[in-house]
Motif scaffolding. Sequence first.
Motif, mmCIF file in Angstrom:
data_model
loop_
_atom_site.group_PDB
_atom_site.id
_atom_site.type_symbol
_atom_site.label_atom_id
_atom_site.label_comp_id
_atom_site.label_asym_id
_atom_site.label_seq_id
_atom_site.Cartn_x
_atom_site.Cartn_y
_atom_site.Cartn_z
ATOM 1 N N THR A 155 26.557 -8.404 6.172
ATOM 2 C CA THR A 155 25.637 -7.949 7.209
ATOM 3 C C THR A 155 25.450 -9.011 8.294
ATOM 4 N N ARG A 156 24.992 -8.544 9.443
ATOM 5 C CA ARG A 156 24.674 -9.420 10.567
ATOM 6 C C ARG A 156 23.675 -10.489 10.126
ATOM 7 N N GLY A 157 23.926 -11.728 10.562
ATOM 8 C CA GLY A 157 23.004 -12.815 10.276
ATOM 9 C C GLY A 157 23.371 -13.660 9.079
ATOM 10 N N GLN A 158 24.366 -13.254 8.285
ATOM 11 C CA GLN A 158 24.792 -14.092 7.166
ATOM 12 C C GLN A 158 25.584 -15.300 7.673
ATOM 13 N N PHE A 159 25.444 -16.425 6.961
ATOM 14 C CA PHE A 159 26.144 -17.663 7.295
ATOM 15 C C PHE A 159 27.253 -17.925 6.281
ATOM 16 N N PHE A 160 28.312 -18.591 6.741
ATOM 17 C CA PHE A 160 29.349 -19.056 5.816
ATOM 18 C C PHE A 160 29.840 -20.431 6.265
ATOM 19 N N SER A 161 30.332 -21.200 5.290
ATOM 20 C CA SER A 161 30.737 -22.578 5.584
ATOM 21 C C SER A 161 32.139 -22.906 5.102
ATOM 22 N N LEU A 442 20.787 -5.052 15.340
ATOM 23 C CA LEU A 442 21.235 -4.507 16.619
ATOM 24 C C LEU A 442 20.723 -3.091 16.820
ATOM 25 N N GLY A 443 20.188 -2.844 18.006
ATOM 26 C CA GLY A 443 19.697 -1.517 18.346
ATOM 27 C C GLY A 443 18.270 -1.245 17.979
ATOM 28 N N GLU A 444 17.650 -2.137 17.200
ATOM 29 C CA GLU A 444 16.242 -1.973 16.834
ATOM 30 C C GLU A 444 15.356 -2.629 17.897
ATOM 31 N N VAL A 445 14.176 -2.057 18.132
ATOM 32 C CA VAL A 445 13.341 -2.503 19.249
ATOM 33 C C VAL A 445 12.804 -3.917 19.056
#
Length: 498
Positions: A155-161, A442-445
Amino acid sequence: MNIFKSSWLFLSFLMIISCSNDDDSGATDNDNPVVIDNPNQDVQEFIWQGMNNIYLYKNDVANLADDRFATFDELYTFLNTFDNPEDLFDGLLSSQDRFSFLVDDYIALENSFSGISQTTGMDFNLILVSEGSDEVLGFVRYILPGTDAESKGITRGQFFSSIDGEQLNTSSDFNELFSRSSYEVGFVTIENGVITPDENVTLTQSEYTENPVLLAKTIDHDGQKIGYLMYNAFTGTFDQELNEAFANFNAEGVTELVLDLRYNGGGSVTSAVRLASMITGQFEGEVFSKEIWNDEYQAFFLSEEGGNGESLVNRFVSEITQFDENGNQTGAIPINSLNLTNLYVLTTDRTASASELIINGLDPYINVIQIGEITTGKFQASVTLYDADGFSRTGDNLDTSHTYAIQPLVLVSANKNDVGNFIDGLVPDVSLSENPLDLGTLGEVDEPFLEAALDYISNGTVLGRKSPGLPYQTIGESKMFSPTYQRMYIDDFNQRSK
């Protein structure tokens, strides 16, 4: 055999500018030809001819001058000083050119123009962990529907290294890592500045055709119908889908539009003209943008059609014209227009080329409010040249022994008022940076960028914004592996001669 191949548009024009050199050079070569063992000679000759013909910055490069080589032998000897086609191409570029490129597989390039690529479906940014650090983190911007990344729950917002156990840093070969058919992504969490390993997920690439219209919805906000469009590439094969999104906006009574170009690196000029016409509609036939080519092409375009230079102008349109592979018109679809007088555009430093053309081209006509970051600063367009008569994919004598093509810059664009050359990017009216720790949905107010646009629509200003919780410097993104990355190109060149 001629040193200069003719243009697929204007044979008579190129005869004037180049062929005078050809006849003068042949006799000496035929008397004492130089034998050169150069396996790349045919490809390299094509590259030199194409760049000599149409390159925007031809005047900057001494080795592209029409009188640089008096004979074939001189040209071939010059070409033989380069080890491969790539080195030659790089050696023919102007120092002010950041965007021309060469490919050794034009099939992949054509697929890219149509939105077709190999992907896991995970679109991401690569950033430095901290200022001065060489450690790199990735964060997910969005997930393409129907891909492996979606099925694995990314999902959007996940980090990876890490990728396949290799910690990412500024020395990593990102192209090699992310071009693997499958790879294990090492996700991490960040809390109070502490990076902690999380799950590892293996993602597999597959061929995918991306619809650049990622989101199109109507939002009821403070008594207004506000359209929100996240548009991620100017891909001509999806212009009908874009037009359908505007049909829905019309049907739902949209009176304001938020155009999200944060992750849009550009694409087709024709698609940009069509999008601008969908946003407006009241300016049909008026000038959307102007083109400036190299001296030879500019002089020709200015002299054609009674001297009005109409081929140098892109005008607002009322329909999507359709053509076959030979450039013959086969139909037309009416454009769905909103007749707006305001446009709210969301940008980041990844917003480039045709995205910037939309902002700059509409600015003389309507109130364009840019919210976000300074854009890339890309105002030139390119065209694909093939090793065939006229440099056309459908031209005679296409050399099938290789799949090299070149994509040189051929023009710079400006708006109706001759504003262009924004090499440092377009500066936003409202400055806002994404916070990787709080990207929102994305797309949420309540997604921070959309929320800022809604604030501006309602209040004429943006209410207090929190500064990014993770200061970062972008060093790359998933789209940089595409051959069309941050490119603006013209795809109607054959139609101009019809």
